[in-house]
Write an enzyme that holds these catalytic residues in place. Structure first.
Site, PDB file in Angstrom:
ATOM      1  CD  GLU A 134     -75.617  26.035  53.405  1.00 31.93           C
ATOM      2  OE1 GLU A 134     -76.419  26.905  53.040  1.00 31.93           O
ATOM      3  OE2 GLU A 134     -75.070  26.036  54.528  1.00 31.93           O
ATOM      4  CG  LEU A 140     -73.678  25.919  42.426  1.00 29.21           C
ATOM      5  CD1 LEU A 140     -73.847  25.420  40.997  1.00 29.21           C
ATOM      6  CD2 LEU A 140     -72.201  26.245  42.692  1.00 29.21           C
ATOM      7  CE  LYS A 198     -81.722  44.289  47.431  1.00 36.93           C
ATOM      8  NZ  LYS A 198     -81.128  43.670  48.597  1.00 36.93           N
ATOM      9  N   GLY A 243     -78.240  49.369  59.349  1.00 34.56           N
ATOM     10  CA  GLY A 243     -77.448  49.292  58.115  1.00 34.56           C
ATOM     11  C   GLY A 243     -78.368  49.020  56.937  1.00 34.56           C
ATOM     12  CD  GLU A 248     -76.728  51.988  63.644  1.00 37.07           C
ATOM     13  OE1 GLU A 248     -77.043  51.049  62.907  1.00 37.07           O
ATOM     14  OE2 GLU A 248     -75.639  52.034  64.257  1.00 37.07           O
ATOM     15  CG  ASP A 305     -69.841  38.814  52.433  1.00 39.56           C
ATOM     16  OD1 ASP A 305     -69.595  39.714  51.612  1.00 39.56           O
ATOM     17  OD2 ASP A 305     -70.985  38.564  52.847  1.00 39.56           O
ATOM     18  CG  HIS A 321     -86.718  66.724  29.303  1.00 41.00           C
ATOM     19  ND1 HIS A 321     -86.717  67.018  30.648  1.00 41.00           N
ATOM     20  CD2 HIS A 321     -87.958  67.059  28.836  1.00 41.00           C
ATOM     21  CE1 HIS A 321     -87.900  67.527  30.982  1.00 41.00           C
ATOM     22  NE2 HIS A 321     -88.673  67.561  29.900  1.00 41.00           N
TER      23      HIS A 321
HETATM   24  P1  FAD Z   1     -71.514  33.959  50.029  1.00 40.69           P
HETATM   25  O1  FAD Z   1     -72.534  34.484  49.120  1.00 40.69           O
HETATM   26  O2  FAD Z   1     -71.796  33.910  51.475  1.00 40.69           O
HETATM   27  O3  FAD Z   1     -71.163  32.502  49.518  1.00 40.69           O
HETATM   28  C1  FAD Z   1     -70.276  31.688  50.185  1.00 40.69           C
HETATM   29  C2  FAD Z   1     -70.572  30.255  49.835  1.00 40.69           C
HETATM   30  O4  FAD Z   1     -69.554  29.425  50.373  1.00 40.69           O
HETATM   31  C3  FAD Z   1     -71.894  29.750  50.406  1.00 40.69           C
HETATM   32  O5  FAD Z   1     -72.681  29.222  49.373  1.00 40.69           O
HETATM   33  C4  FAD Z   1     -71.479  28.672  51.406  1.00 40.69           C
HETATM   34  O6  FAD Z   1     -72.378  27.584  51.442  1.00 40.69           O
HETATM   35  C5  FAD Z   1     -70.136  28.237  50.831  1.00 40.69           C
HETATM   36  N1  FAD Z   1     -69.220  27.654  51.818  1.00 40.69           N
HETATM   37  C6  FAD Z   1     -68.857  28.183  53.022  1.00 40.69           C
HETATM   38  N2  FAD Z   1     -67.940  27.373  53.624  1.00 40.69           N
HETATM   39  C7  FAD Z   1     -67.729  26.341  52.779  1.00 40.69           C
HETATM   40  C8  FAD Z   1     -66.891  25.181  52.825  1.00 40.69           C
HETATM   41  N3  FAD Z   1     -66.101  24.952  53.866  1.00 40.69           N
HETATM   42  N4  FAD Z   1     -66.937  24.338  51.787  1.00 40.69           N
HETATM   43  C9  FAD Z   1     -67.738  24.560  50.732  1.00 40.69           C
HETATM   44  N5  FAD Z   1     -68.545  25.627  50.628  1.00 40.69           N
HETATM   45  C10 FAD Z   1     -68.534  26.514  51.635  1.00 40.69           C
HETATM   46  N6  FAD Z   1     -75.048  42.572  48.595  1.00 40.69           N
HETATM   47  C11 FAD Z   1     -75.214  43.399  47.534  1.00 40.69           C
HETATM   48  O7  FAD Z   1     -74.242  43.733  46.859  1.00 40.69           O
HETATM   49  N7  FAD Z   1     -76.447  43.868  47.201  1.00 40.69           N
HETATM   50  C12 FAD Z   1     -77.547  43.552  47.906  1.00 40.69           C
HETATM   51  O8  FAD Z   1     -78.644  43.994  47.587  1.00 40.69           O
HETATM   52  C13 FAD Z   1     -77.408  42.689  49.018  1.00 40.69           C
HETATM   53  N8  FAD Z   1     -78.479  42.336  49.748  1.00 40.69           N
HETATM   54  C14 FAD Z   1     -78.325  41.476  50.795  1.00 40.69           C
HETATM   55  C15 FAD Z   1     -79.447  41.126  51.530  1.00 40.69           C
HETATM   56  C16 FAD Z   1     -79.326  40.262  52.593  1.00 40.69           C
HETATM   57  C17 FAD Z   1     -80.561  39.876  53.375  1.00 40.69           C
HETATM   58  C18 FAD Z   1     -78.046  39.720  52.929  1.00 40.69           C
HETATM   59  C19 FAD Z   1     -77.892  38.762  54.072  1.00 40.69           C
HETATM   60  C20 FAD Z   1     -76.922  40.075  52.199  1.00 40.69           C
HETATM   61  C21 FAD Z   1     -77.060  40.956  51.132  1.00 40.69           C
HETATM   62  N9  FAD Z   1     -75.950  41.347  50.371  1.00 40.69           N
HETATM   63  C22 FAD Z   1     -76.111  42.205  49.328  1.00 40.69           C
HETATM   64  C23 FAD Z   1     -74.590  40.849  50.681  1.00 40.69           C
HETATM   65  C24 FAD Z   1     -74.208  39.711  49.730  1.00 40.69           C
HETATM   66  O9  FAD Z   1     -75.165  38.685  49.816  1.00 40.69           O
HETATM   67  C25 FAD Z   1     -72.827  39.188  50.081  1.00 40.69           C
HETATM   68  O10 FAD Z   1     -71.922  40.260  50.080  1.00 40.69           O
HETATM   69  C26 FAD Z   1     -72.367  38.159  49.077  1.00 40.69           C
HETATM   70  O11 FAD Z   1     -73.238  37.045  49.048  1.00 40.69           O
HETATM   71  C27 FAD Z   1     -70.948  37.692  49.408  1.00 40.69           C
HETATM   72  O12 FAD Z   1     -70.548  36.762  48.466  1.00 40.69           O
HETATM   73  P2  FAD Z   1     -69.469  35.646  48.810  1.00 40.69           P
HETATM   74  O13 FAD Z   1     -69.254  34.885  47.545  1.00 40.69           O
HETATM   75  O14 FAD Z   1     -68.320  36.270  49.468  1.00 40.69           O
HETATM   76  O15 FAD Z   1     -70.137  34.722  49.915  1.00 40.69           O
END
Ligand code: FAD
Length: 472
Positions: free
Chosen positions: A42, A44, A57, A183, A205, A313, A445
């Site tokens: 999708e 970056l 945010k 959460g 919750e 994640d 301060h």
């Molecule tokens: P992701 O950010 O999910 O990225 C994974 C990527 O992999 C995506 O772009 C997806 O398209 C791609 N992908 C998946 N499968 C494939 C495939 N087969 N081939 C190619 N590409 C693929 N965390 C914080 O630390 N602070 C915050 O304030 C915070 N706020 C948040 C608010 C919301 C509303 C949400 C939903 C989450 C929030 N998070 C926050 C959590 C944070 O967004 C995630 O922990 C973080 O994005 C995880 O990063 P990641 O790289 O593991 O995965």
């Protein structure tokens, strides 16, 4: 003919997923001289930049602009949701472009398409244009993130039941909202809806506390604060069923300790957690184990298959962007032959409510269970000169330390800018600093950070700006 001309590319490292885990891993490996292919289906930046941390945010900032007016303006402002959404979208686009540029400058090859492992060291990519290419790499990092979990509640698949993906693109401010899940995300959206002008906000919750794994003293202060702001916060509460009511309202039946309650609302936000994206990646083909969709890893981010790492994640026990980034660096370094391991002890966890919450290390309960003899120091925000000047005096800083050595074990806070204040405490925990180290460090301060030092002093009954704390 080269491999590349036959649509097979050769890499030192293949990263699947361009979110904070994946793009940071790709950049770190490229910095270390590796030839890296990053596959993203999708945009970056992943969930964090496009549908998570950043847009939420940006929206929070829009609504927080109302609160510091301090009675100094005569006109009442009204909230313009389309302007707020436009600002949010512009911020997201700027940051996605920034990531694109960083990857380009670091010579990371980005392929837009869906990646799937077909054999050890080989990933096939279905390009967004429809064609297919293969990438062969010595190592693979899986960084495919997560998607919202939808609990099995009758009626949950109907209209007006949304996840944060849709909540970040709302065209109208709902008048009544029920949020399932207390959460970090549920809490932040309670404040977003409140700030946008929703009249009724109900947060439910199922555990006895909101943010159930965090320090209870601080989270219960937040619960009280939210209730005082007019939000309904129900703990030990579970949504039983959802149906259509009159005037296009949804009816949610909730079991509570006082029996079943019915809420008639315009919108239901499901914020009950996220499921790791491991399905359909071909992990079984190369022996990568999964448990409930999560890819288990060791502290070097290695999976059960040699040369395959997982970060963020899809793998982590903390679903946070900064954790994904830290794990990305660890995986990249190990993949190119260095040696690194993740340390989760000093990971800060922030919740962007207003005031904010931030936590690092052991909660008081966990520290008592693990260490037995612990001390607690507290400092209320109303006693901070800086908090008074900015007109935000609700909150507390709480420090948990070892009763014998004085080593700081955990810090928990509800305070304005807690997400900034917590880092001094994370460093203290990482460096195994003691209460005396923190208490003897002069803080400027007037700052909110002085409250951190005062909480350390309070541990010894020596806080200056509150009356002496009587310790058990
Ligand atoms: P992701 O950010 O999910 O990225 C994974 C990527 O992999 C995506 O772009 C997806 O398209 C791609 N992908 C998946 N499968 C494939 C495939 N087969 N081939 C190619 N590409 C693929 N965390 C914080 O630390 N602070 C915050 O304030 C915070 N706020 C948040 C608010 C919301 C509303 C949400 C939903 C989450 C929030 N998070 C926050 C959590 C944070 O967004 C995630 O922990 C973080 O994005 C995880 O990063 P990641 O790289 O593991 O995965």
């Amino acid at each position: 003919m080269t491999h590349e001309a036959q649509n097979t590319f050769e890499a030192d490292l293949i990263v699947i997923g361009g979110g904070p885990g994946g793009y940071v891993a790709a950049i770190r490996a490229a910095q270390l001289g590796a030839k890296v292919y990053l596959i993203e289906k999708e945009k970056l930046g992943g969930v964090c930049t496009n549908r998570g941390c950043i847009p939420s945010k940006a929206l929070l900032r829009n609504v927080q602009m109302f609160s510091p007016l301090l009675g100094c303006f005569e006109d009442l402002l009204s909230f313009n949701i389309s302007a707020a959404m436009e600002r949010k979208t512009a911020i997201v686009e700027t940051l996605v472009k920034g990531i694109e540029t960083l990857l380009k400058r670091n010579r990371v090859n980005v392929i837009y398409g869906s990646g799937r492992i077909i054999a050890p060291n080989t990933v096939t990519v279905e390009l967004n244009g429809g064609q297919r290419i293969d990438v062969k790499g010595r190592n693979i990092i899986i960084a495919t993130g997560s998607t919202p979990t939808i609990p099995l509640i009758p009626g949950i698949d109907g209209p007006k039941v949304i996840t944060t993906d849709q909540a970040l693109d709302l065209l109208h401010v709902p008048e009544n909202v029920l949020i399932i899940g207390g959460g970090a995300i549920g809490l932040e959206f309670s404040f977003i809806f409140k700030g946008m002008g929703s009249r009724q906000i109900v947060l439910i919750e199922m555990m006895p506390n909101i943010l159930p794994s965090e320090d209870e003293e601080v989270t219960s202060q937040m619960k009280l604060f939210m209730q005082n702001k007019g939000m309904t916060v129900l703990t030990n509460a579970r949504a039983l069923r959802i149906s259509d009511g009159k005037d296009q309202k949804k009816i949610v039946v909730v079991s509570t300790i006082e029996g079943e309650k019915e809420f008639h609302v315009d919108t239901i936000l499901v914020a009950t957690g996220r499921t790791p994206n491991s399905y359909g990646l071909g992990l079984e083909k190369i022996g990568v184990e999964t448990i409930h969709n999560r890819v288990p890893v060791n502290t070097r981010m290695q999976t059960s298959a040699p040369g395959v790492f997982a970060v963020g994640d899809v793998a982590s026990r903390f679903m946070l962007a900064h954790v994904a980034m830290a794990e990305g660096v660890v995986a990249a370094e190990n993949a190119v032959g260095l040696s690194n391991a993740i340390d989760y002890l000093s990971i800060p966890k922030c919740v962007y409510t207003d005031p904010e919450l931030a936590f690092v290390g052991f909660s008081e309960k966990d520290a008592r269970e693990q260490f037995g003899n612990v001390n607690v120091g507290r400092f209320p925000l109303f006693a901070s000169g800086r908090a008074v000047t900015i007109g935000e005096t609700t909150g507390i800083i709480k420090i948990v330390s070892d009763g014998i050595s004085g080593r700081i074990l955990g810090v928990h806070m509800m305070a304005p800018y807690a997400s900034e204040l917590i880092h001094e405490c994370a460093l203290a925990i990482k460096l195994k600093a003691t209460i005396n180290d923190l208490a003897s460090t002069v803080h400027a301060h007037p700052t909110l950070a002085e409250a951190v030092r005062e909480a350390a002093l309070d541990t010894k009954g020596e806080a200056i700006h509150i009356l002496r704390h009587k310790h058990e």
